[in-house]
Design a protein around this motif. Structure first.
Motif, PDB file in Angstrom:
ATOM      1  N   THR A  80     -37.314  -5.978  39.352  1.00  0.00           N
ATOM      2  CA  THR A  80     -38.051  -4.838  39.011  1.00  0.00           C
ATOM      3  C   THR A  80     -39.314  -4.329  39.776  1.00  0.00           C
ATOM      4  O   THR A  80     -39.195  -2.966  39.721  1.00  0.00           O
ATOM      5  N   ASP A  96     -32.369  -0.373  36.114  1.00  0.00           N
ATOM      6  CA  ASP A  96     -32.966  -1.777  35.933  1.00  0.00           C
ATOM      7  C   ASP A  96     -32.593  -2.461  34.908  1.00  0.00           C
ATOM      8  O   ASP A  96     -32.928  -2.026  33.566  1.00  0.00           O
ATOM      9  N   GLU A  97     -31.706  -3.319  35.190  1.00  0.00           N
ATOM     10  CA  GLU A  97     -30.548  -4.128  34.119  1.00  0.00           C
ATOM     11  C   GLU A  97     -30.315  -3.196  32.895  1.00  0.00           C
ATOM     12  O   GLU A  97     -30.731  -3.500  31.722  1.00  0.00           O
TER      13      GLU A  97
HETATM   14 MG    MG Z   1     -37.031  -7.402  36.026  1.00  0.00          MG
END
Ligand code: MG
Ligand code: ADP
Length: 315
Positions: free
Chosen positions: A41, A156-157
């Motif tokens: 991240t 991000d995910e």
């Molecule tokens: Mg992360």
């Protein structure tokens, strides 16, 4: 395209990125893969301008963008939570970024409608986002990012809030949209299967550093070291003919006429496959046995098996 040059970043005293260098090719989807806390991240936020490197540079189309804030970069981010605005309609959510940029209302609504059609959500323009399914919300989040025409899409995910079945469907959908738009994408996940299935290349991270960058086949079949082998392929060490090797559970093939004989220590039913733990001459092996063809065996009973050779491309 987008590149990181020896990027370091710390949160106060805590070092999160330790010399990350990575270059994305135009039109590719590159995935940052690694366990929680390895710096995925942080890397993505540095790409998007939400954080700035302590040292090193971020280059985009040959330009140093290291110090530019998000709104000055040609990037768009899809967050883990989707971060949709619950009080706005679908079209307002998608048009939001254009509104911030001062695009006239008629044009932004036209472009929002066009984008929603491309992601398969025509007919939902006036819907409230909380009335949509998880998969539809995911597509709204993608449309909201893509409408900005970013040079690089950052994700991000993005699937982590969806249930397992939808996650598998949406990863295929994200991949086909990314290809249809021809957009360069930096994708973050901790899920090795997701990374292997969606990516042109995978960048494996550990403790704020890149361990290996390669195609899914390269990182799977030719892992650089034990961490890569274990994280990406669930590998375990075995000594064969006096040589230490890493094997994967699918290389242990249980068969009545197998040349090797061991003892079944335990088994765990997973549905499509059953994991066996086998003791073989004092070594612990793991086998992935297709459940439909699983031979009946008592714990503590004899197991015959073969070991398939590794498909290591570098071997
Ligand atoms: Mg992360
Ligand atoms: P990942 O996304 O791979 O889980 P992160 O980039 O979020 O990893 O975090 C990398 C490291 O930085 C971790 O050790 C994490 O605890 C730490 N970290 C992340 N965000 C912060 C923050 N806001 N303040 C302090 N430490 C942080």
């Amino acid at each position: 395209m987008l590149s990181f040059e020896n990027v370091c970043f710390s949160y106060g005293e805590a070092k999160a990125l330790d010399g990350v260098s990575l270059a994305l090719k135009k039109g590719e989807l590159l995935t940052l893969l690694g366990p929680s806390g390895c710096g995925k991240t942080t890397t993505l936020q540095i790409a998007g301008g939400f954080l700035f490197p302590d040292s090193g540079r971020v280059m985009l189309d040959g330009r140093d963008v290291s110090a530019l804030p998000p709104e000055k970069r040609p990037t768009a981010t899809v967050f883990q939570s989707h971060a949709l605005f619950p009080h706005m309609s679908v079209e307002e959510n998608v048009a939001y970024g254009l509104r911030v940029r001062g695009t006239p209302r008629a044009e932004r609504l036209r472009r929002a409608a066009e984008m929603l059609e491309r992601v398969g959500l025509d007919g939902y323009l006036k819907s409230r986002v909380q009335d949509l399914s998880g998969g539809q919300q995911q597509r709204v989040a993608l449309a909201r990012a893509l409408i900005l025409n970013p040079r690089v899409l950052l994700l991000d995910e993005p699937l982590s809030s969806l249930d397992a079945r939808l996650r598998v469907r949406m990863r295929a959908e994200i991949r086909s949209l990314q290809k249809a738009f021809g957009i360069t994408a930096l994708y973050v996940t901790h899920d090795q299967e997701e990374a292997l299935s969606i990516s042109d290349r995978v960048a494996l991270m550990q403790g704020g550093r890149l361990v290996q960058v390669g195609t899914p086949e390269e990182v799977y079949f030719s892992p650089h070291g034990d961490f890569a082998a274990d994280f990406i392929g669930d590998a375990f060490p075995v000594t064969l003919e006096g040589r230490r090797q890493l094997l994967r559970p699918d290389q242990i093939v249980v068969a009545a006429d197998g040349p090797l004989v061991g003892t079944l220590v335990s088994r765990a039913f997973l549905g499509a496959s059953t994991d066996w733990v086998i003791d073989w001459q004092g070594q612990t092996l793991r086998a992935s046995v297709p459940s439909a063809a699983e031979p009946a065996r008592e714990i503590g009973g004899e197991v015959r098996f073969a070991i398939l050779p590794s498909r290591d491309r570098n071997a």
